[in-house]
Design an enzyme around this catalytic site. Structure first.
Site, PDB file in Angstrom:
ATOM      1  N   HIS A 441     116.460 -44.025 130.801  1.00  0.00           N
ATOM      2  CA  HIS A 441     117.383 -43.363 131.387  1.00  0.00           C
ATOM      3  C   HIS A 441     118.502 -44.143 131.771  1.00  0.00           C
ATOM      4  CE1 HIS A 441     116.561 -44.124 135.643  1.00  0.00           C
ATOM      5  NE2 HIS A 441     115.386 -44.303 135.393  1.00  0.00           N
ATOM      6  N   CYS A 460     110.329 -46.720 135.574  1.00  0.00           N
ATOM      7  CA  CYS A 460     111.085 -46.285 134.227  1.00  0.00           C
ATOM      8  C   CYS A 460     112.064 -47.396 133.707  1.00  0.00           C
ATOM      9  CB  CYS A 460     111.750 -45.005 134.711  1.00  0.00           C
ATOM     10  SG  CYS A 460     110.546 -43.647 134.560  1.00  0.00           S
TER      11      CYS A 460
END
Length: 549
Positions: A441, A460
């Site tokens: 992301h 992440c």
């Protein structure tokens, strides 16, 4: 000894053996084996030889071996007098003897070879036959998919290793040229072949005595001179970064050599030998060889088609790449999980299915209760950018909530951050749905990409150039990928673009990565995982070898 268990035969009644061989007395269907082909189903009792009985008994402790020999009528494939059996024996023994050259632990075949020389009966022959078959299966699995089980080494090693079926592997071996088949068991990737070449190079470095004395001191800069600079010069020459030189000052040639070294070790290429660069320069060839051996094992764990187009995220390199037909077509810096607790990014492969533009951040439960709940207990208005949502999806007014009454187990709310420029996920996330809740992301925290070591996230993978990454992915399905992406972005509403062709994603952890034209780039073992793998390989018997020139 490796084969001792194969010679401690289980207690077998003649009735049970007849059931295994003939399919009578005991239901064959009840046994955990595949049905015998027609030629092996009906074996008259008078034809059940001592050799067949011995093979059946010795193979009984292995499902794969039992199924294979049952399907072939308990005929030997290694120990009969045929030329093909001899070729199989010779090819297998040569392969296992060369195992250390492939970075595997040596196989102890002493007992097997002694038993092959001392065969006096069909029972001896049957036991040796099954021992050879077990050796083949052990070697095939080790060379093809690794000697270690990743999940037993570290909690972050959640990779699913593509293990092959043992019965099919044996069956294909019997049908093939033995030497060629054993060679094809190895990973066929260019990286694996180059790692083997670099392994041999590093073994020769060890055989020649290494790279000489380490460099003393703590910092060296261009223009300096002295004994420390001479030691630095000698070390760079020994490692192949600096041509032969008699210079006694930190000159332009040495500066360039240091910069190349820094680039190949994930360091800021400023040409200054600070503590970080000096620590890497002083790493010995033994440690570098260990990194190569670990990389070989990791390459075996991922011995499968990676995808004509795939995404390659090397956690230790803090990078994310799109690879098309073996060539990197896009690369960006990344931030990975922090080196603490459950924040370390795991290693696994999956498929990217879609991207979410203007995403809502659904705060993971662990973060909500461990980080934000204590903040809201101290100040109900803390983290005001997050919405408090009940189990029915309704936004709850914080003024009506007594946060002090809740614990990490009883907190009944979810936390969400609506789409915005300041959203923790930035303006786009790339989804390959997985049970670890890991994805790639954007991020509003752009400054972190300037750091040398970029381990700051909750697990992440944050991308420095997420828009360009999206454009590169969409270029396969749109003549105007920028326009397509921007049209969704301008809505300022959460929406999804499906990828018409899913893209494999591989989250890997490589501290030794080869260069196509020769040489190796090294990275620091940020999570200590390679140290654990190396310890496990050593426990298996893998050794650092020094080879004379």
């Amino acid at each position: 000894m490796l084969f001792a268990p194969l010679f401690r035969l289980p207690a077998f009644t003649r009735q049970t053996l007849s059931a295994v061989l003939l399919g009578t007395s005991v239901s064959v269907a009840a046994l955990p084996m595949a049905p015998m082909p027609a030629q092996a189903e009906q074996i008259p009792a008078q034809q059940v030889s001592a050799l067949m009985q011995s093979i059946a008994e010795a193979a009984a402790s292995s499902k794969d071996l039992s199924e294979f020999y049952r399907a072939t009528g308990y005929k030997p494939i290694f120990t009969d007098n045929s030329a093909r059996a001899k070729a199989r024996r010779q090819a297998l023994l040569r392969a296992v003897q060369a195992a250390p050259e492939k970075g595997l632990a040596p196989y102890d075949t002493t007992l097997l070879e002694a038993n092959l020389r001392a065969i006096k009966s069909d029972r001896d022959l049957g036991r040796a036959e099954v021992a050879m078959a077990q050796l083949f299966l052990d070697y095939a699995r080790d060379i093809q998919t690794g000697q270690l089980i990743p999940s037993r080494i570290d909690a972050g090693l959640v990779r699913q290793v593509p293990y092959r079926d043992g019965v099919q592997t044996l069956t294909n071996f019997v049908k093939s040229n033995p030497q060629a088949y054993l060679r094809k068991l190895e990973p066929g990737s260019p990286e694996y072949a180059r790692l083997l070449k670099e392994k041999a190079n590093m073994e020769r470095v060890l055989g020649a005595g290494g790279w000489g004395p380490t460099v003393p001191g703590s910092k060296y800069e261009p223009g300096e001179s002295g004994n420390g600079v001479i030691a630095l010069r000698n070390r760079l020459m020994a490692m192949g970064y600096l041509p032969r030189s008699a210079a006694t000052t930190y000159d332009a040639a040495m500066t360039k050599a240091v910069q190349v070294f820094q680039m190949q070790h994930g360091l800021t290429p400023d040409g200054v030998v600070g503590q970080g660069t000096l620590a890497e320069i002083n790493v010995g060839p033994e440690a570098r060889l260990a990194s190569i051996l670990v990389a070989l094992e990791r390459e075996r764990w991922i011995n499968m088609p990676l995808g004509k187009r795939h995404i390659w995220v090397n956690l230790t390199d803090f990078s994310a790449k799109i690879v098309d037909d073996g060539r990197v077509t896009f690369e960006t810096r990344s931030v990975v999980g922090q080196n603490t607790g459950d924040r370390r990014s795991p290693e696994f492969s999956d498929e990217m299915e879609h991207m979410v533009i203007n995403p809502t951040w659904n705060v993971p439960r662990s973060i909500a209760v461990k980080e934000y709940l204590p903040m809201m207990q101290r100040n109900p208005n803390a983290a005001g950018h997050l919405r408090l949502v009940d189990s029915r999806g309704r936004t709850v007014n914080r003024a009506n909530v007594d946060f002090s009454q809740y614990t990490t187990k009883t907190f009944p709310y979810a936390l969400k951050q609506p789409p915005s420029d300041g959203n923790a996920l930035g303006l786009v996330k790339f989804m390959f749905p997985n049970k670890y809740n890991i994805y790639l992301h954007d991020t509003p925290s752009k400054s972190l990409f300037g750091r040398e070591v970029r381990a700051f996230s909750h697990g992440c993978i944050r991308l420095q150039q997420p828009f360009d990454f999206a454009y590169a992915l969409l270029a396969k399905q749109s003549s105007d990928p920028v326009g397509l992406f921007q049209s969704h972005l301008k809505t300022r509403q959460e929406n999804i673009i499906e990828l018409e062709e899913h893209v494999p994603v591989h989250l890997v952890y490589r501290t030794a990565v080869t260069l196509p034209k020769g040489g190796v780039e090294y990275r620091r073992d940020i999570y200590g995982r390679d140290a654990k793998i190396w310890a496990a390989l050593k426990a298996k018997g893998v050794q650092l070898r020094a080879v004379g020139s």
